[in-house]
Design a protein around this motif. Sequence first.
Motif, PDB file in Angstrom:
ATOM      1  N   LEU A   1       0.797  -1.222   0.000  1.00  0.00           N
ATOM      2  CA  LEU A   1       0.000   0.000   0.000  1.00  0.00           C
ATOM      3  C   LEU A   1       0.837   1.284   0.000  1.00  0.00           C
TER       4      LEU A   1
ATOM      5  N   VAL B   1       1.962   1.918  -3.440  1.00  0.00           N
ATOM      6  CA  VAL B   1       0.815   2.225  -4.306  1.00  0.00           C
ATOM      7  C   VAL B   1       0.372   3.666  -4.095  1.00  0.00           C
TER       8      VAL B   1
ATOM      9  N   VAL C   1       0.145   6.532  -6.957  1.00  0.00           N
ATOM     10  CA  VAL C   1      -1.114   7.214  -7.264  1.00  0.00           C
ATOM     11  C   VAL C   1      -0.941   8.724  -7.156  1.00  0.00           C
TER      12      VAL C   1
ATOM     13  N   GLY D   1      -8.225   5.927  -3.503  1.00  0.00           N
ATOM     14  CA  GLY D   1      -7.754   4.588  -3.871  1.00  0.00           C
ATOM     15  C   GLY D   1      -7.234   3.781  -2.689  1.00  0.00           C
ATOM     16  N   ASP D   2      -7.370   4.343  -1.474  1.00  0.00           N
ATOM     17  CA  ASP D   2      -6.874   3.622  -0.295  1.00  0.00           C
ATOM     18  C   ASP D   2      -7.808   2.456   0.045  1.00  0.00           C
TER      19      ASP D   2
ATOM     20  N   THR E   1     -11.736  -4.144  -3.181  1.00  0.00           N
ATOM     21  CA  THR E   1     -10.324  -3.767  -3.220  1.00  0.00           C
ATOM     22  C   THR E   1      -9.840  -3.662  -4.661  1.00  0.00           C
TER      23      THR E   1
ATOM     24  N   LYS F   1     -10.893  -0.465  -6.444  1.00  0.00           N
ATOM     25  CA  LYS F   1     -10.314   0.791  -5.982  1.00  0.00           C
ATOM     26  C   LYS F   1      -8.837   0.949  -6.327  1.00  0.00           C
ATOM     27  N   THR F   2      -8.233  -0.095  -6.875  1.00  0.00           N
ATOM     28  CA  THR F   2      -6.810  -0.011  -7.194  1.00  0.00           C
ATOM     29  C   THR F   2      -6.550  -0.547  -8.593  1.00  0.00           C
ATOM     30  N   SER F   3      -5.565   0.052  -9.240  1.00  0.00           N
ATOM     31  CA  SER F   3      -5.168  -0.414 -10.572  1.00  0.00           C
ATOM     32  C   SER F   3      -3.725  -0.902 -10.581  1.00  0.00           C
ATOM     33  N   ASP F   4      -3.152  -1.045  -9.404  1.00  0.00           N
ATOM     34  CA  ASP F   4      -1.776  -1.514  -9.304  1.00  0.00           C
ATOM     35  C   ASP F   4      -1.689  -2.976  -9.749  1.00  0.00           C
TER      36      ASP F   4
ATOM     37  N   VAL G   1      -0.915  -5.535  -6.874  1.00  0.00           N
ATOM     38  CA  VAL G   1      -2.086  -5.783  -6.023  1.00  0.00           C
ATOM     39  C   VAL G   1      -3.129  -6.595  -6.779  1.00  0.00           C
ATOM     40  N   THR G   2      -3.337  -6.282  -8.056  1.00  0.00           N
ATOM     41  CA  THR G   2      -4.313  -7.020  -8.863  1.00  0.00           C
ATOM     42  C   THR G   2      -3.935  -8.495  -8.953  1.00  0.00           C
TER      43      THR G   2
END
Length: 270
Positions: free
Chosen positions: A155, A158, A162, A195-196, A239, A242-245, A248-249
């Motif tokens: 996080l 990330v 962001v 995006g957190d 989750t 909210k994220t495009s990393d 993480v994906t």
Amino acid sequence: IRGTNQRFLDLRVSTPREYAAWESQVRDRVHAAVARGRVEVTIVRTPVPARRRYQVAVRHDLARAYVAAARGLGSTLGISGTIALADVLRLPELLEVSEHPPEIARERVAMLRALAGALAAFDAERSREGAHLRNDMRGRVASLRRTVARIRGRLPAVAKIVRRQALERLHRLTAELTIDQGRLAHEAALAAERGDVTEELVRLASHLSALGKVLATRGAIGKRIEFLLQEVHRELNTTGAKTSDLTVTSLLLEGKGQVEKLREQVQNVE
């Protein structure tokens, strides 16, 4: 007794015709021992030959008709002779054999005793399989916990990515405008905050902790596990939204794979 996987209890009982009146008792005892799955109970009654009782009836009118016909035929043809009992007994449909109805009242105790033994063996086999299943599910829950920990560790990076990307976009959009840099930094921080996924990860950890506790308890826990897995899957989806990393994906996809395996396995849990 044979059981296969199924979400609800589907009990099928096959009994001999003589035991039809006791089927409800069989169902009640199986219901008390099993709460889930397709369960087939088959009861077979095999009479002991030495204990079977028969009655033989002679059709006297038919016998007299046979003898009269034979004597008339001999007289007509001019043939002399005698008719022996052995000759008469060989004639068709002269004897009628029937079996006395069994005294099944005394068989009820033996049948219920056999049912109790079969249920005990059935439960022992389920317990053996359940121990292996519990170990497998615990391992998958532990894997999900590690996945959540790895996402949480990702996080900070990330958030920096962001903020940097948000600043770059804002700079491109406002290149010809005069805007306070502090305002730009504030907007970038808001983008990072949107995006957190910290709250989602906290709820995920809570659901996984509850899953571990449920797996350590006894009794009918299948539906509770299903509910918790539904909540875990929802948080993973939130989750991911909210994220495009990419890192993480990738971790989320691993976690969803474990959830799907757990959903398959929980169909085997009462």
